[in-house]
Design a protein around this motif. Structure first.
Motif, PDB file in Angstrom:
ATOM      1  N   VAL A  38       1.850 -13.487   3.862  1.00  0.00           N
ATOM      2  CA  VAL A  38       0.649 -13.012   3.631  1.00  0.00           C
ATOM      3  C   VAL A  38       0.680 -11.543   3.689  1.00  0.00           C
ATOM      4  O   VAL A  38       0.877 -10.862   4.615  1.00  0.00           O
ATOM      5  CB  VAL A  38      -0.457 -13.558   4.582  1.00  0.00           C
ATOM      6  N   VAL A  39       0.567 -10.950   2.648  1.00  0.00           N
ATOM      7  CA  VAL A  39       0.690  -9.480   2.375  1.00  0.00           C
ATOM      8  C   VAL A  39      -0.491  -8.657   1.577  1.00  0.00           C
ATOM      9  O   VAL A  39      -1.358  -9.540   1.017  1.00  0.00           O
ATOM     10  CB  VAL A  39       2.027  -9.135   1.365  1.00  0.00           C
ATOM     11  N   GLY A  40      -0.828  -7.426   1.791  1.00  0.00           N
ATOM     12  CA  GLY A  40      -1.794  -6.997   1.275  1.00  0.00           C
ATOM     13  C   GLY A  40      -2.296  -5.656   2.017  1.00  0.00           C
ATOM     14  O   GLY A  40      -1.859  -5.376   3.318  1.00  0.00           O
ATOM     15  N   PRO A  41      -3.040  -4.676   1.603  1.00  0.00           N
ATOM     16  CA  PRO A  41      -3.152  -3.372   2.356  1.00  0.00           C
ATOM     17  C   PRO A  41      -4.248  -3.636   3.334  1.00  0.00           C
ATOM     18  O   PRO A  41      -4.745  -4.893   3.524  1.00  0.00           O
ATOM     19  CB  PRO A  41      -4.078  -2.581   1.307  1.00  0.00           C
ATOM     20  N   ASN A  42      -4.185  -2.593   4.316  1.00  0.00           N
ATOM     21  CA  ASN A  42      -5.222  -2.810   5.406  1.00  0.00           C
ATOM     22  C   ASN A  42      -6.945  -3.147   4.850  1.00  0.00           C
ATOM     23  O   ASN A  42      -7.118  -2.795   3.848  1.00  0.00           O
ATOM     24  CB  ASN A  42      -5.535  -1.461   6.163  1.00  0.00           C
ATOM     25  N   GLY A  43      -7.384  -4.175   5.822  1.00  0.00           N
ATOM     26  CA  GLY A  43      -8.544  -4.565   5.183  1.00  0.00           C
ATOM     27  C   GLY A  43      -8.527  -5.751   4.203  1.00  0.00           C
ATOM     28  O   GLY A  43      -9.644  -6.206   3.613  1.00  0.00           O
ATOM     29  N   ALA A  44      -7.335  -6.043   3.805  1.00  0.00           N
ATOM     30  CA  ALA A  44      -7.317  -7.183   2.876  1.00  0.00           C
ATOM     31  C   ALA A  44      -7.701  -8.397   3.123  1.00  0.00           C
ATOM     32  O   ALA A  44      -8.060  -9.295   2.271  1.00  0.00           O
ATOM     33  CB  ALA A  44      -6.008  -7.034   2.162  1.00  0.00           C
ATOM     34  N   GLY A  45      -7.819  -8.821   4.419  1.00  0.00           N
ATOM     35  CA  GLY A  45      -8.408 -10.381   5.084  1.00  0.00           C
ATOM     36  C   GLY A  45      -6.995 -11.220   5.395  1.00  0.00           C
ATOM     37  O   GLY A  45      -7.134 -12.194   5.724  1.00  0.00           O
ATOM     38  N   LYS A  46      -6.007 -10.308   5.689  1.00  0.00           N
ATOM     39  CA  LYS A  46      -4.830 -11.213   6.273  1.00  0.00           C
ATOM     40  C   LYS A  46      -5.047 -11.642   7.655  1.00  0.00           C
ATOM     41  O   LYS A  46      -4.691 -12.676   7.961  1.00  0.00           O
ATOM     42  CB  LYS A  46      -3.461 -10.084   6.459  1.00  0.00           C
ATOM     43  N   LEU A 228       5.128 -10.351  -6.499  1.00  0.00           N
ATOM     44  CA  LEU A 228       5.263  -8.913  -5.872  1.00  0.00           C
ATOM     45  C   LEU A 228       5.711  -8.401  -7.364  1.00  0.00           C
ATOM     46  O   LEU A 228       6.956  -8.110  -7.459  1.00  0.00           O
ATOM     47  CB  LEU A 228       6.091  -9.036  -4.992  1.00  0.00           C
ATOM     48  N   THR A 229       4.991  -8.251  -8.490  1.00  0.00           N
ATOM     49  CA  THR A 229       5.504  -7.496  -9.465  1.00  0.00           C
ATOM     50  C   THR A 229       5.336  -6.096  -9.243  1.00  0.00           C
ATOM     51  O   THR A 229       4.294  -5.626  -8.433  1.00  0.00           O
ATOM     52  CB  THR A 229       4.885  -8.127 -10.730  1.00  0.00           C
ATOM     53  N   GLU A 230       5.814  -5.080 -10.118  1.00  0.00           N
ATOM     54  CA  GLU A 230       5.358  -3.662 -10.186  1.00  0.00           C
ATOM     55  C   GLU A 230       3.971  -3.574 -10.267  1.00  0.00           C
ATOM     56  O   GLU A 230       3.197  -2.746  -9.632  1.00  0.00           O
ATOM     57  CB  GLU A 230       6.069  -2.985 -11.201  1.00  0.00           C
ATOM     58  N   ALA A 231       3.464  -4.007 -11.374  1.00  0.00           N
ATOM     59  CA  ALA A 231       1.995  -3.934 -11.846  1.00  0.00           C
ATOM     60  C   ALA A 231       1.082  -4.545 -10.850  1.00  0.00           C
ATOM     61  O   ALA A 231       0.175  -3.873 -10.388  1.00  0.00           O
ATOM     62  CB  ALA A 231       1.754  -4.769 -13.179  1.00  0.00           C
ATOM     63  N   LEU A 232       1.291  -5.578 -10.247  1.00  0.00           N
ATOM     64  CA  LEU A 232       0.431  -6.247  -9.040  1.00  0.00           C
ATOM     65  C   LEU A 232       0.407  -5.409  -7.642  1.00  0.00           C
ATOM     66  O   LEU A 232      -0.720  -5.292  -7.315  1.00  0.00           O
ATOM     67  CB  LEU A 232       0.653  -7.693  -8.814  1.00  0.00           C
ATOM     68  N   VAL A 233       1.494  -4.949  -7.357  1.00  0.00           N
ATOM     69  CA  VAL A 233       1.670  -4.257  -6.364  1.00  0.00           C
ATOM     70  C   VAL A 233       0.966  -2.833  -6.339  1.00  0.00           C
ATOM     71  O   VAL A 233       0.401  -2.416  -5.539  1.00  0.00           O
ATOM     72  CB  VAL A 233       3.148  -4.240  -5.803  1.00  0.00           C
ATOM     73  N   SER A 234       1.190  -2.307  -7.661  1.00  0.00           N
ATOM     74  CA  SER A 234       0.713  -0.942  -7.919  1.00  0.00           C
ATOM     75  C   SER A 234      -0.852  -0.874  -7.922  1.00  0.00           C
ATOM     76  O   SER A 234      -1.401  -0.168  -7.167  1.00  0.00           O
ATOM     77  CB  SER A 234       1.304  -0.444  -9.122  1.00  0.00           C
ATOM     78  N   THR A 235      -1.487  -1.891  -8.289  1.00  0.00           N
ATOM     79  CA  THR A 235      -2.931  -2.305  -8.637  1.00  0.00           C
ATOM     80  C   THR A 235      -3.278  -2.518  -7.212  1.00  0.00           C
ATOM     81  O   THR A 235      -4.483  -1.773  -6.717  1.00  0.00           O
ATOM     82  CB  THR A 235      -3.300  -3.114  -9.385  1.00  0.00           C
ATOM     83  N   THR A 236      -2.899  -3.368  -6.432  1.00  0.00           N
ATOM     84  CA  THR A 236      -3.248  -3.892  -5.228  1.00  0.00           C
ATOM     85  C   THR A 236      -3.205  -2.606  -3.915  1.00  0.00           C
ATOM     86  O   THR A 236      -4.121  -2.460  -3.139  1.00  0.00           O
ATOM     87  CB  THR A 236      -2.662  -5.112  -4.580  1.00  0.00           C
ATOM     88  N   ARG A 238      -2.809   0.676  -4.673  1.00  0.00           N
ATOM     89  CA  ARG A 238      -3.146   1.901  -5.166  1.00  0.00           C
ATOM     90  C   ARG A 238      -2.282   2.870  -5.309  1.00  0.00           C
ATOM     91  O   ARG A 238      -2.290   3.947  -4.575  1.00  0.00           O
ATOM     92  CB  ARG A 238      -4.393   2.148  -4.615  1.00  0.00           C
ATOM     93  N   VAL A 239      -0.843   2.418  -5.620  1.00  0.00           N
ATOM     94  CA  VAL A 239       0.213   3.208  -5.408  1.00  0.00           C
ATOM     95  C   VAL A 239       0.970   3.010  -6.941  1.00  0.00           C
ATOM     96  O   VAL A 239       0.769   2.080  -7.756  1.00  0.00           O
ATOM     97  CB  VAL A 239       1.161   2.990  -4.387  1.00  0.00           C
ATOM     98  N   ASP A 240       2.092   3.905  -7.101  1.00  0.00           N
ATOM     99  CA  ASP A 240       2.919   3.870  -8.192  1.00  0.00           C
ATOM    100  C   ASP A 240       4.213   3.048  -7.484  1.00  0.00           C
ATOM    101  O   ASP A 240       4.902   3.679  -7.011  1.00  0.00           O
ATOM    102  CB  ASP A 240       3.438   5.042  -8.973  1.00  0.00           C
ATOM    103  N   ALA A 241       4.170   1.630  -7.886  1.00  0.00           N
ATOM    104  CA  ALA A 241       5.543   0.757  -7.420  1.00  0.00           C
ATOM    105  C   ALA A 241       6.261   0.681  -8.270  1.00  0.00           C
ATOM    106  O   ALA A 241       6.181   0.360  -9.241  1.00  0.00           O
ATOM    107  CB  ALA A 241       4.747  -0.626  -6.744  1.00  0.00           C
ATOM    108  N   ARG A 242       7.739   1.048  -7.956  1.00  0.00           N
ATOM    109  CA  ARG A 242       9.029   0.779  -8.809  1.00  0.00           C
ATOM    110  C   ARG A 242       9.814  -0.189  -8.050  1.00  0.00           C
ATOM    111  O   ARG A 242      10.097  -0.077  -6.720  1.00  0.00           O
ATOM    112  CB  ARG A 242       9.666   2.091  -8.909  1.00  0.00           C
ATOM    113  N   GLN A 243      10.435  -1.148  -8.915  1.00  0.00           N
ATOM    114  CA  GLN A 243      11.505  -2.089  -8.418  1.00  0.00           C
ATOM    115  C   GLN A 243      12.794  -1.576  -8.925  1.00  0.00           C
ATOM    116  O   GLN A 243      12.739  -1.079 -10.215  1.00  0.00           O
ATOM    117  CB  GLN A 243      11.120  -3.370  -8.976  1.00  0.00           C
ATOM    118  N   GLU A 244      13.796  -1.600  -8.179  1.00  0.00           N
ATOM    119  CA  GLU A 244      15.202  -1.476  -8.557  1.00  0.00           C
ATOM    120  C   GLU A 244      16.150  -2.161  -7.878  1.00  0.00           C
ATOM    121  O   GLU A 244      15.855  -2.999  -6.985  1.00  0.00           O
ATOM    122  CB  GLU A 244      15.557   0.027  -8.042  1.00  0.00           C
TER     123      GLU A 244
END
Length: 260
Positions: A38-46, A228-236, A238-244
């Motif tokens: 279960v993942v998400g930013p602070n306050g996500a409801g985890k 956990l895609t770049e787009a979903l992680v970036s939006t959720t 609020r960062v620029d997430a890059r996968q390598e």
């Protein structure tokens, strides 16, 4: 007791009556023996979600089933035989030895005052051995390191003989070595595991399925490479997430940057 399937049906939670929901209606299924992250930013409801599963807070709506049985429709003692939890803080247990703390896991299997019988003693010692705590068994919990205390809490949970184990940020405040020890432990347990994690790379590495939450809503549910895609992680987040891909293991790894 063996691992069991966990099913959440339309569960939500708000502090009281008209207050806004901290967790909006959420449904998912975790197969027996699998690990849900279960993942998400602070306050996500985890943490709210986990509390519903280990019966600290009753869902405002919906049901949670373990092995087909609604855990909120059975007595608390019976539910504690189904679900065990390992939380972040354990200060109230200081003053007890490791063996005494682990023995507390047998409480749901007895009523009133009880003393450990032969079967209880065997289960307690087996949990201590499985977590490599034999050398600490007679030491006060307060004398142990953070990683060692975390292992004691897992041993106590195993002594409950649960079917589902809930872990709330099990690597929080631990150094790298102790984080690795906890992760290795998660991989070897023959239980259905629900674990909340801040580290997305760690979650992708150890979890079979990911539940991505944001402001109490489900943003994704599925295998790590889909949730956990770049787009979903970036939006959720609020960062620029890059996968390598990391050599030589060829595993995916996230890096994060503040958006321009």
């Amino acid at each position: 007791m063996s691992a069991a399937e966990l099913v959440a049906e339309n569960i939500s939670w708000a502090p009281r009556g008209p207050d806004p929901l901290l967790l909006h209606p959420t449904s998912f299924r975790v197969e027996a023996g699998r690990v849900l992250g279960v993942v998400g930013p602070n306050g996500a409801g985890k943490s709210t979600l986990l509390r519903l599963i280990y019966r600290y807070q009753r869902p405002s709506t919906g049901h949670i089933f373990v092995a087909g049985e609604d855990i909120w429709a059975v007595p608390p003692r019976m539910a504690a035989r189904r679900v065990a939890a390992v939380l972040q803080e354990h200060t109230s247990l200081f003053g007890l030895t490791v063996r005494e703390v682990v023995a507390l896991g047998r409480t749901p299997h007895h009523g009133g005052f009880w003393s450990a019988g032969a079967r209880d003693a065997s289960i307690i010692e087996a949990a201590i051995t499985q977590l490599n705590l034999e050398a600490f068994a007679d030491r006060d919990l307060a004398t142990l390191s953070g990683g060692e205390r975390q292992r004691v809490m897992v041993a106590r949970a195993l002594a409950q003989e649960p079917q589902v184990l809930v872990l709330d940020e099990p690597t929080n405040h631990l150094d790298v070595r102790h984080q690795l020890e906890v992760l290795a432990l998660i991989r070897q347990l023959d239980l259905t595991i629900i674990v909340s994690l801040h580290d997305l790379n760690m979650a992708a590495d150890i979890c079979d399925t990911i539940l991505l939450l944001d402001r109490g809503h489900t943003r994704a549910f599925g295998p790590p490479d889909l949730a956990l895609t770049e787009a979903l992680v970036s939006t959720t987040f609020r960062v620029d997430a890059r996968q390598e891909r990391l050599a030589p293991s060829n595993t995916q790894h996230f890096s994060f940057h503040l958006p321009d």
